[in-house]
Write a protein that holds these residues in place. Sequence first.
Motif, mmCIF file in Angstrom:
data_model
loop_
_atom_site.group_PDB
_atom_site.id
_atom_site.type_symbol
_atom_site.label_atom_id
_atom_site.label_comp_id
_atom_site.label_asym_id
_atom_site.label_seq_id
_atom_site.Cartn_x
_atom_site.Cartn_y
_atom_site.Cartn_z
ATOM 1 N N LEU A 240 0.828 -1.202 0.000
ATOM 2 C CA LEU A 240 0.000 0.000 0.000
ATOM 3 C C LEU A 240 0.862 1.251 0.000
ATOM 4 O O LEU A 240 0.626 2.203 -0.756
ATOM 5 C CB LEU A 240 -0.908 -0.001 1.231
ATOM 6 N N LEU A 241 1.913 1.250 0.825
ATOM 7 C CA LEU A 241 2.781 2.419 0.928
ATOM 8 C C LEU A 241 3.845 2.438 -0.169
ATOM 9 O O LEU A 241 4.232 3.501 -0.643
ATOM 10 C CB LEU A 241 3.454 2.452 2.305
ATOM 11 N N GLY A 242 4.323 1.255 -0.549
ATOM 12 C CA GLY A 242 5.467 1.207 -1.461
ATOM 13 C C GLY A 242 5.129 1.062 -2.924
ATOM 14 O O GLY A 242 6.029 1.014 -3.762
ATOM 15 N N GLY A 243 3.836 0.985 -3.267
ATOM 16 C CA GLY A 243 3.481 0.791 -4.663
ATOM 17 C C GLY A 243 3.721 2.034 -5.510
ATOM 18 O O GLY A 243 3.248 3.115 -5.181
ATOM 19 N N THR A 305 12.178 0.229 -4.039
ATOM 20 C CA THR A 305 11.207 1.264 -4.390
ATOM 21 C C THR A 305 11.822 2.646 -4.247
ATOM 22 O O THR A 305 11.616 3.536 -5.097
ATOM 23 C CB THR A 305 9.955 1.147 -3.499
ATOM 24 N N ILE A 306 12.590 2.855 -3.198
ATOM 25 C CA ILE A 306 13.271 4.139 -2.999
ATOM 26 C C ILE A 306 14.268 4.394 -4.124
ATOM 27 O O ILE A 306 14.350 5.510 -4.663
ATOM 28 C CB ILE A 306 13.989 4.148 -1.633
ATOM 29 N N VAL A 307 15.029 3.358 -4.498
ATOM 30 C CA VAL A 307 15.999 3.506 -5.586
ATOM 31 C C VAL A 307 15.287 3.905 -6.872
ATOM 32 O O VAL A 307 15.727 4.813 -7.598
ATOM 33 C CB VAL A 307 16.803 2.208 -5.790
ATOM 34 N N PHE A 308 14.156 3.248 -7.167
ATOM 35 C CA PHE A 308 13.393 3.597 -8.368
ATOM 36 C C PHE A 308 12.920 5.045 -8.303
ATOM 37 O O PHE A 308 12.999 5.788 -9.290
ATOM 38 C CB PHE A 308 12.183 2.672 -8.527
ATOM 39 N N GLY A 378 4.347 15.796 -4.952
ATOM 40 C CA GLY A 378 5.142 15.598 -6.150
ATOM 41 C C GLY A 378 5.406 14.116 -6.355
ATOM 42 O O GLY A 378 5.371 13.315 -5.413
ATOM 43 N N THR A 379 5.690 13.725 -7.590
ATOM 44 C CA THR A 379 5.809 12.308 -7.934
ATOM 45 C C THR A 379 6.977 11.632 -7.225
ATOM 46 O O THR A 379 6.809 10.579 -6.593
ATOM 47 C CB THR A 379 5.969 12.160 -9.459
ATOM 48 N N VAL A 380 8.171 12.198 -7.327
ATOM 49 C CA VAL A 380 9.346 11.566 -6.731
ATOM 50 C C VAL A 380 9.244 11.483 -5.208
ATOM 51 O O VAL A 380 9.463 10.409 -4.631
ATOM 52 C CB VAL A 380 10.633 12.300 -7.163
ATOM 53 N N PRO A 381 8.904 12.567 -4.491
ATOM 54 C CA PRO A 381 8.753 12.448 -3.035
ATOM 55 C C PRO A 381 7.713 11.408 -2.624
ATOM 56 O O PRO A 381 7.881 10.717 -1.616
ATOM 57 C CB PRO A 381 8.332 13.857 -2.608
ATOM 58 N N ALA A 382 6.635 11.274 -3.402
ATOM 59 C CA ALA A 382 5.596 10.304 -3.063
ATOM 60 C C ALA A 382 6.139 8.887 -3.096
ATOM 61 O O ALA A 382 5.866 8.075 -2.194
ATOM 62 C CB ALA A 382 4.419 10.443 -4.032
ATOM 63 N N GLY A 387 8.425 4.140 -0.052
ATOM 64 C CA GLY A 387 9.435 3.128 0.233
ATOM 65 C C GLY A 387 9.904 3.184 1.675
ATOM 66 O O GLY A 387 10.099 2.148 2.332
ATOM 67 N N ILE A 388 10.077 4.400 2.195
ATOM 68 C CA ILE A 388 10.463 4.552 3.603
ATOM 69 C C ILE A 388 9.353 4.022 4.517
ATOM 70 O O ILE A 388 9.616 3.347 5.527
ATOM 71 C CB ILE A 388 10.763 6.032 3.914
#
Length: 422
Positions: A240-243, A305-308, A378-382, A387-388
């Motif tokens: 849910l959080l990392g998708g 997910t964070i790396v992506f 924003g897309t990247v912060p989301a 991932g965090i």
Amino acid sequence: MPSLDKPKSAGRAAFRYPDFIRFQTARFFTILLLEMSSVAIGWQVYDITHRPLDLGYVGLVQFVPGILLILVTGQAADRFDRRTLLACCYCGLAISASLMVVITLHGARRVLPIYLVLLLLGVLRAFNAPTGQALLPQLVPEEHFPNAVAWGASILQGGVILGPALGGVIYALFRSPLPVYAASLAAALIATFAILQIKPRREVRPRQQINLSTVLAGFRYVWEKKLILGSISLDLFAVLLGGAVALLPVYAREILKTGPWGLGLLRSAPGVGAAIMAVFLAHRPLRRRAGAIMLWCVAGFGVFTIVFGLSRSLILSLLSLLLVGASDTVSVVIRLTLVQLATPDEMRGRVSAVNMLFIGASNELGQFESGLTAQWFGTVPAVVLGGIGTLVVIVTWAWLFPELRHTEQFYATPEPEKTVAG
């Protein structure tokens, strides 16, 4: 006849059963059409509105029917012929694809008609998922069920790999989603034909009176089995959080500067990793420390997910998504095997419905969460924050459910005397 105990045949034991092959053929084409359509719909919706939030609504609209119908879908899977239910669902998928053809031919200028078709898809998926999960144990013996789950995950991921890539390429070649929806219609018809060919082993299911107690039995069973509750709720909150799948059209167009073909590759990458891992697990099943391995792999899901989210390279993004898919598959195989073998056949539909509610929440509701947070931050912060959040969930669940840390068995059975010798 070669023995199933020999290493060469043990890894492919499930394929000795023709109904398993037919079932997985139908399932493959179903996933293929859903994934092809998802690429076309995602690109089409974003092309109309240019708002990430509307991509989130794509997931939300498909999730809502699963919530509203959960008490009906599980009960239906336990009371009616499961093969017939699946055939009806696949016919409904053919109707959905036909509706998208009509909408596209008339020139899609608004997203509302598309959302209505997605609502129908959500209803169909709400019935299809628990029914299919409950039917699988009727197609192979219990001793080969873990092998069937692993191969089923691999076949499913084959559709997840091929579907988005095929959908993206067709969209790019014809510069229209229309051929994608036409191909989805053909896939739905093939799936319907294949599912009608199977003859599942008949299980004697007691005819229970329909009341509040029997309807809620799936929830009660999951709540009492803490290992099952911990594993499926872990998947719920982690994914849910990392998708990040819902935001791939934004990444493809605005961050990685690619087109529909690139979106197809990005959508396929998690499936490639998942398929590789599923084949590995089919030949090398987990026998020790399954719970700890699952926790570490879900943590890997969060890290990749964070790396992506931070990547600006198409190659690095594809590699990250590949590892995301491989990590997620470990928990999927463990959870599906555990849920099905630990549940009596007469209530597999209801328990599967609860399981699929969790999965639907993590996938479709996760898409809405991704679209909403992307609209806010924003897309990247989301994606990075998601991932965090997954890593925080891992630590919390390892503390709340010590069974996940300490379990050694790959799967469990309801009664000790029925445990399959390993």
